[in-house]
Design a protein around this motif. Structure first.
Motif, PDB file in Angstrom:
ATOM      1  N   VAL A 501      39.527 171.412  62.302  1.00 16.17           N
ATOM      2  CA  VAL A 501      40.861 172.023  62.340  1.00 16.17           C
ATOM      3  C   VAL A 501      40.754 173.544  62.405  1.00 16.17           C
ATOM      4  O   VAL A 501      41.434 174.206  63.209  1.00 16.17           O
ATOM      5  N   LYS A 502      39.878 174.132  61.582  1.00 23.51           N
ATOM      6  CA  LYS A 502      39.706 175.592  61.582  1.00 23.51           C
ATOM      7  C   LYS A 502      39.292 176.091  62.963  1.00 23.51           C
ATOM      8  O   LYS A 502      39.822 177.086  63.464  1.00 23.51           O
ATOM      9  N   ALA A 503      38.323 175.384  63.565  1.00 18.25           N
ATOM     10  CA  ALA A 503      37.862 175.798  64.889  1.00 18.25           C
ATOM     11  C   ALA A 503      38.946 175.563  65.936  1.00 18.25           C
ATOM     12  O   ALA A 503      39.188 176.412  66.809  1.00 18.25           O
ATOM     13  N   GLY A 504      39.617 174.438  65.855  1.00 14.53           N
ATOM     14  CA  GLY A 504      40.628 174.092  66.845  1.00 14.53           C
ATOM     15  C   GLY A 504      41.818 175.010  66.824  1.00 14.53           C
ATOM     16  O   GLY A 504      42.424 175.279  67.885  1.00 14.53           O
ATOM     17  N   ARG A 505      42.204 175.516  65.642  1.00 17.36           N
ATOM     18  CA  ARG A 505      43.354 176.415  65.548  1.00 17.36           C
ATOM     19  C   ARG A 505      43.086 177.762  66.217  1.00 17.36           C
ATOM     20  O   ARG A 505      44.017 178.504  66.523  1.00 17.36           O
ATOM     21  N   LYS A 506      41.802 178.072  66.428  1.00 15.28           N
ATOM     22  CA  LYS A 506      41.458 179.342  67.076  1.00 15.28           C
ATOM     23  C   LYS A 506      41.574 179.252  68.595  1.00 15.28           C
ATOM     24  O   LYS A 506      41.411 180.252  69.290  1.00 15.28           O
ATOM     25  N   TYR A 542      31.746 163.305  64.715  1.00 19.20           N
ATOM     26  CA  TYR A 542      30.417 163.395  64.101  1.00 19.20           C
ATOM     27  C   TYR A 542      29.338 162.844  65.027  1.00 19.20           C
ATOM     28  O   TYR A 542      28.243 163.407  65.145  1.00 19.20           O
ATOM     29  N   GLU A 543      29.622 161.736  65.699  1.00 15.95           N
ATOM     30  CA  GLU A 543      28.651 161.184  66.632  1.00 15.95           C
ATOM     31  C   GLU A 543      28.322 162.184  67.742  1.00 15.95           C
ATOM     32  O   GLU A 543      27.165 162.298  68.161  1.00 15.95           O
ATOM     33  N   GLN A 544      29.326 162.908  68.207  1.00 13.65           N
ATOM     34  CA  GLN A 544      29.080 163.924  69.230  1.00 13.65           C
ATOM     35  C   GLN A 544      28.277 165.092  68.675  1.00 13.65           C
ATOM     36  O   GLN A 544      27.383 165.629  69.355  1.00 13.65           O
ATOM     37  N   VAL A 549      23.155 168.244  68.065  1.00 13.45           N
ATOM     38  CA  VAL A 549      22.104 168.765  67.184  1.00 13.45           C
ATOM     39  C   VAL A 549      20.750 168.212  67.585  1.00 13.45           C
ATOM     40  O   VAL A 549      19.742 168.929  67.640  1.00 13.45           O
ATOM     41  N   LEU A 550      20.703 166.918  67.864  1.00 14.11           N
ATOM     42  CA  LEU A 550      19.447 166.282  68.271  1.00 14.11           C
ATOM     43  C   LEU A 550      18.893 166.921  69.540  1.00 14.11           C
ATOM     44  O   LEU A 550      17.708 167.273  69.615  1.00 14.11           O
ATOM     45  N   HIS A 551      19.737 167.096  70.527  1.00 11.48           N
ATOM     46  CA  HIS A 551      19.276 167.647  71.798  1.00 11.48           C
ATOM     47  C   HIS A 551      18.953 169.138  71.698  1.00 11.48           C
ATOM     48  O   HIS A 551      18.181 169.661  72.508  1.00 11.48           O
ATOM     49  N   ARG A 552      19.530 169.799  70.710  1.00 13.55           N
ATOM     50  CA  ARG A 552      19.143 171.211  70.488  1.00 13.55           C
ATOM     51  C   ARG A 552      17.740 171.283  69.907  1.00 13.55           C
ATOM     52  O   ARG A 552      16.965 172.187  70.234  1.00 13.55           O
ATOM     53  N   ALA A 553      17.392 170.301  69.059  1.00 11.79           N
ATOM     54  CA  ALA A 553      16.047 170.277  68.484  1.00 11.79           C
ATOM     55  C   ALA A 553      15.025 169.782  69.486  1.00 11.79           C
ATOM     56  O   ALA A 553      13.890 170.261  69.516  1.00 11.79           O
ATOM     57  N   SER A 554      15.421 168.803  70.293  1.00 11.91           N
ATOM     58  CA  SER A 554      14.502 168.209  71.274  1.00 11.91           C
ATOM     59  C   SER A 554      15.306 167.855  72.514  1.00 11.91           C
ATOM     60  O   SER A 554      15.885 166.764  72.593  1.00 11.91           O
ATOM     61  N   PHE A 581      22.816 177.385  67.250  1.00 15.45           N
ATOM     62  CA  PHE A 581      23.931 177.470  68.200  1.00 15.45           C
ATOM     63  C   PHE A 581      24.526 178.872  68.126  1.00 15.45           C
ATOM     64  O   PHE A 581      24.644 179.453  67.034  1.00 15.45           O
ATOM     65  N   ALA A 582      24.901 179.385  69.283  1.00 21.75           N
ATOM     66  CA  ALA A 582      25.471 180.734  69.331  1.00 21.75           C
ATOM     67  C   ALA A 582      26.918 180.750  68.853  1.00 21.75           C
ATOM     68  O   ALA A 582      27.381 181.732  68.262  1.00 21.75           O
ATOM     69  N   ASP A 583      27.654 179.660  69.089  1.00 18.68           N
ATOM     70  CA  ASP A 583      29.082 179.620  68.757  1.00 18.68           C
ATOM     71  C   ASP A 583      29.396 178.259  68.134  1.00 18.68           C
ATOM     72  O   ASP A 583      29.548 177.255  68.847  1.00 18.68           O
ATOM     73  N   TYR A 584      29.494 178.230  66.824  1.00 14.91           N
ATOM     74  CA  TYR A 584      29.732 176.962  66.130  1.00 14.91           C
ATOM     75  C   TYR A 584      31.166 176.473  66.290  1.00 14.91           C
ATOM     76  O   TYR A 584      31.423 175.265  66.270  1.00 14.91           O
ATOM     77  N   ASP A 585      32.108 177.398  66.434  1.00 13.86           N
ATOM     78  CA  ASP A 585      33.484 176.962  66.682  1.00 13.86           C
ATOM     79  C   ASP A 585      33.574 176.207  68.005  1.00 13.86           C
ATOM     80  O   ASP A 585      34.230 175.163  68.101  1.00 13.86           O
ATOM     81  N   GLN A 586      32.900 176.748  69.024  1.00 11.13           N
ATOM     82  CA  GLN A 586      32.903 176.066  70.315  1.00 11.13           C
ATOM     83  C   GLN A 586      32.191 174.721  70.216  1.00 11.13           C
ATOM     84  O   GLN A 586      32.602 173.737  70.852  1.00 11.13           O
ATOM     85  N   LEU A 587      31.126 174.658  69.419  1.00  9.16           N
ATOM     86  CA  LEU A 587      30.418 173.389  69.194  1.00  9.16           C
ATOM     87  C   LEU A 587      31.363 172.346  68.614  1.00  9.16           C
ATOM     88  O   LEU A 587      31.402 171.191  69.069  1.00  9.16           O
ATOM     89  N   LEU A 588      32.148 172.750  67.624  1.00 12.33           N
ATOM     90  CA  LEU A 588      33.088 171.831  66.988  1.00 12.33           C
ATOM     91  C   LEU A 588      34.210 171.433  67.941  1.00 12.33           C
ATOM     92  O   LEU A 588      34.603 170.261  68.003  1.00 12.33           O
ATOM     93  N   ILE A 589      34.723 172.396  68.672  1.00 13.33           N
ATOM     94  CA  ILE A 589      35.805 172.102  69.622  1.00 13.33           C
ATOM     95  C   ILE A 589      35.336 171.113  70.681  1.00 13.33           C
ATOM     96  O   ILE A 589      36.042 170.154  71.012  1.00 13.33           O
ATOM     97  N   GLN A 590      34.134 171.343  71.193  1.00 12.23           N
ATOM     98  CA  GLN A 590      33.619 170.441  72.219  1.00 12.23           C
ATOM     99  C   GLN A 590      33.398 169.042  71.655  1.00 12.23           C
ATOM    100  O   GLN A 590      33.648 168.037  72.331  1.00 12.23           O
ATOM    101  N   ALA A 591      32.914 168.962  70.403  1.00 10.81           N
ATOM    102  CA  ALA A 591      32.728 167.656  69.767  1.00 10.81           C
ATOM    103  C   ALA A 591      34.054 166.925  69.649  1.00 10.81           C
ATOM    104  O   ALA A 591      34.132 165.706  69.884  1.00 10.81           O
ATOM    105  N   LEU A 592      35.123 167.655  69.296  1.00 14.30           N
ATOM    106  CA  LEU A 592      36.441 167.030  69.181  1.00 14.30           C
ATOM    107  C   LEU A 592      36.968 166.610  70.548  1.00 14.30           C
ATOM    108  O   LEU A 592      37.546 165.523  70.696  1.00 14.30           O
ATOM    109  N   LEU A 593      36.764 167.437  71.550  1.00 15.57           N
ATOM    110  CA  LEU A 593      37.210 167.079  72.899  1.00 15.57           C
ATOM    111  C   LEU A 593      36.489 165.825  73.400  1.00 15.57           C
ATOM    112  O   LEU A 593      37.102 164.936  73.987  1.00 15.57           O
ATOM    113  N   ASP A 594      35.185 165.784  73.179  1.00 14.65           N
ATOM    114  CA  ASP A 594      34.424 164.600  73.598  1.00 14.65           C
ATOM    115  C   ASP A 594      34.865 163.367  72.823  1.00 14.65           C
ATOM    116  O   ASP A 594      34.938 162.260  73.375  1.00 14.65           O
ATOM    117  N   ALA A 595      35.159 163.546  71.523  1.00 13.63           N
ATOM    118  CA  ALA A 595      35.640 162.429  70.705  1.00 13.63           C
ATOM    119  C   ALA A 595      36.981 161.929  71.229  1.00 13.63           C
ATOM    120  O   ALA A 595      37.231 160.712  71.283  1.00 13.63           O
TER     121      ALA A 595
END
Length: 743
Positions: A501-506, A542-544, A549-554, A581-595
């Motif tokens: 929610v915090k990331a999405g409101r931005k 969360y699944e997204q 996170v997995l693909h960032r590590a490997s 990650f350079a932008d965690y808000d964008q990471l969260l937003i993208q996870a929500l969009l994919d969800a």
């Protein structure tokens, strides 16, 4: 027209008579004898009294007679389950079901469980062997007198089971040990991630050695002292979580003979009670996932080659050579071969449960646990004298280091185990000042522990929630523990929802579903309840995040490892290191969009109308019979006539006899009520030492493994709704009594 009706009625009558005949032959005759008299191989007369839920209360003149009768009763109600489990463990399922089981059989043969059971039996103490032999005699007495009326599943698959042996009971224990020992697959996954170019520091962060990763087969157990109880005596609660099955994993029984007077959950195929209480004490247990396995690379030494032959139903044989090294057998994962070391491979075993069942106080209980061979567990304890306790038990390897979590080099002598941690140095607690003890598979070892510690321990979400709930009241009634056992608050998903929610409101978005999703998440209280949209949104997001996170590590990782800690994701979101990650808000937003994209396909465009219960559902079928009665298909010709009759007549409610569900399921892998479509609480238990008659339990389904028996699904509704059922101990209302006289 009259002639047509005449012929139609005649055909219907013939079909009905055929159905009744088949019902009598295949179902009625297979039901166990639970009343009247029976002559068996006992030293003195005994009784098996079943209450109105089918729980057998066995009273015998000696412990040996009681265990003999337990074997007989287990076989009466659950022989198909027993036989199938030993076949799965030994790698012998393809012999009765065909090619579909071949891969599983090969994996089991690689682990050498049948050979290990034989080795353990040869080294067993005489008294332990006596108890297991008495149990096996009871199983075989039932089997030898019921070869013409075997359970439906066995007759449908058209095979003749072999005699039960001591080795088979050991095999079932090894099967459970194998199910609860999974660290080697995690080590292999880490190794693959690094081999594919993963960042070593990031991969290591995904699999912390001391905090661990969330496991699906978790459990809860806790004990509170009399100061926190309205009875003035302790209360103990436990709910082991396992893969759901038909019939239920546990079987409730009461054994009374000599100094043995114990009731609780047993495992069909093994004597004694695993979780329960006697006249003085109560106990429960949770898995302690200390690492008991190591993989070795560069292992070129062989100490033996074992030829394995797997017979396949319908014809055909598969043979292969199992290579054995000084560390154990050669196993393969992700196309890479390793030598696998595992604690049971030394072939040592002691049967501790009869000592546990007869213990009368904390000292005797701990002495019994000192003989417990594993799988490693946390034991929670409470007694009538007012004490509560905790004890870790099993066999814990001593290593020089536990930091890598990766396959070891077999050429390095520093990678050899140095023995096992002495029992007296394992974690323990007795009557803590807090007035409670809680275990939810978290790490029980202190930071300054003298030995290296590694394992797949769970993050503390469930433990914290139990502690928080216990703090809600000054004093608790025993029955109120059920409200904690069915608690579905997820602190992690609640936190994630707030971050989304915090990331999405931005971000300004014209997408209606995005704004609706934020509204749903913002007003959510963190309860993973059916009928709500927010739990589904948080789960899909969360699944997204896990994948990102997995693909960032490997970057080349093919998928998400099964053991992956949500606490790692939470730590990243709280600390937000720039090298991830350079932008965690964008990471969260993208996870929500994919969800949202996934959820829209599943449940429609407006997330306000989504339902978590349509996503998280439970379905427990009888794997052999469900298809036969619902579709009319089957694997063996002898059963086809009855399947045809059932399909033709469309017998009402037949489906309900061979399956439970599908049904919407509240909770998640991170809630106290830890569930998924495949895993959940197999046995809920609440013990009241102030009055044993006020103890409670539930099973997933019922006591009987016979699908058409009256006690096959007694507990399904109470289990599903989280409603505790009284567990009678001495004040038993007899529904049926079977009187046994010596043969």
């Amino acid at each position: 027209m009259r002639r047509v009706f005449k012929y139609t009625n005649a055909i219907a009558a013939i079909a009905l008579i055929a159905a009744l005949g088949l019902f009598y032959k295949y179902i009625w005759l297979s039901m166990p004898q639970t009343a009247g008299e029976l002559a068996l191989d006992l030293s003195k007369p005994a009784t098996v009294t079943r209450d109105d839920r089918g729980i057998p209360h066995i009273q015998a003149a000696s412990i040996e007679d009681a265990l003999y009768l337990q074997g007989y009763v287990h076989a009466q109600d659950r022989f198909w389950q027993m036989d199938a489990t030993r076949r799965i463990a030994a790698g012998e399922m393809a012999e009765i079901v065909g090619q579909a089981a071949l891969e599983s059989d090969i994996d089991s043969r690689r682990m050498r469980l049948r050979r290990l059971a034989e080795s353990m039996q040869a080294q067993m103490e005489p008294e332990d062997r006596k108890w297991l032999a008495a149990y096996a005699r009871g199983v075989n007495d039932w089997l030898n007198t019921h070869l013409d009326t075997l359970p439906l599943e066995i007759r449908a698959l058209n095979y003749t089971p072999r005699q039960w042996s001591i080795n088979d009971s050991l095999l079932l224990g090894l099967h459970m040990h194998r199910q609860l020992s999974t660290s080697w697959t995690t080590e292999a996954d880490q190794f693959l991630m690094l081999a594919q170019g993963g960042d070593p520091a990031k991969v290591k962060m995904l699999f912390p050695t001391r905090n661990g990763a969330e496991i699906m087969m978790g459990s809860n157990a806790w004990a509170i002292s009399g100061t926190r109880s309205s009875t003035g005596k302790p209360i103990l609660a436990g709910d082991p979580h396992l893969q759901q099955s038909w019939p239920s994993t546990f079987y409730i029984n009461h054994l009374k003979a000599g100094d043995l007077d114990v009731i609780g959950g047993s495992i069909p195929g093994s004597p004694g009670v695993i979780i329960g209480h006697n006249q003085k004490i109560a106990w429960s247990m949770t898995t302690l996932q200390f690492d008991v396995q190591d993989l070795y690379i560069n292992e070129s030494r062989l100490v033996g080659i074992e030829k394995e032959t797997i017979r396949i139903k319908g014809g055909g044989v598969v043979e292969f050579n199992n290579q054995i090294t000084p560390h154990g057998p050669i196993v393969e994962r992700n196309g890479i071969k390793y030598a696998l070391q595992w604690t049971p491979f030394d072939g040592k075993f002691s049967f501790a449960f009869l000592d546990i069942n007869r213990a009368q106080d904390w000292t005797q209980f701990r002495k019994a646990l000192s003989r417990f061979p594993g799988p490693n567990h946390n034991f929670l304890y409470a007694d009538q004298a007012g004490n509560i306790g905790y004890q870790a038990a099993g066999r814990f390897p001593i290593r020089k280091t536990a930091e890598s979590g990766l396959p070891l080099d077999a050429r390095n002598p520093d990678h050899e185990w140095l023995g096992f941690i002495p029992f007296e140095e394992l974690p323990t607690a007795f009557n803590p000042k807090s007035g409670y003890l809680v275990s939810s598979n978290q790490n029980p070892f202190p930071k300054d522990y003298k030995y290296p510690v590694a394992g797949i321990f769970t993050p503390p979400y469930r433990q914290r929630q139990i502690v928080n709930r216990l703090g809600e009241k000054a004093q608790w009634l025993p029955v109120e523990m059920a409200s904690i056992q069915k608690d579905v608050y997820s602190a992690f998903h609640h936190y994630l929802a707030q971050e989304l929610v915090k990331a999405g409101r931005k971000r300004k978005s014209s997408r209606e579903e995005f704004s609706a999703a934020l509204e749903v998440l913002e007003s959510w209280n963190g309860q993973m309840e059916i009928g709500m949209a927010a739990p589904l949104l948080a789960t899909l997001a969360y699944e997204q995040l896990k994948t990102a996170v997995l693909h960032r590590a490997s970057p080349r990782a093919p998928g998400t490892p099964s053991h992956f800690a949500p606490s790692v994701v939470e730590d990243l979101l709280r600390s937000r290191p720039k090298d991830w990650f350079a932008d965690y808000d964008q990471l969260l937003i993208q996870a929500l969009l994919d969800a949202l994209e996934i959820g829209v396909k599943q449940q429609g465009k407006n997330p306000k109308f989504w339902d978590y219960g349509r996503y998280n559902r439970i379905y427990i079928p009888n794997q052999v019979l469900a298809e036969a009665v619902t579709v009319g298909k089957f694997v063996s010709k002898p059963w086809m006539p009855m399947a045809d009759v059932i399909r033709a007549l469309k017998l009402p409610l037949v489906d309900s006899y061979v399956q439970a569900g599908p049904a919407a399921l509240s909770g998640s892998a991170l809630t106290v009520k830890q569930v998924s479509p495949r895993v959940g609480p197999a046995f809920r238990f609440i013990a009241d030492p102030s009055n044993w008659e006020k103890s409670y339990f539930t099973l997933t389904l019922g006591e009987s493994g016979h699908v058409f028996a009256k006690h096959s699904k007694d507990y399904w509704e109470s289990w599903y709704n989280g409603e505790p059922v009284l567990l009678p101990y001495q004040e038993v209302r007899a529904d049926e009594v079977l009187r046994i006289r010596p043969r």
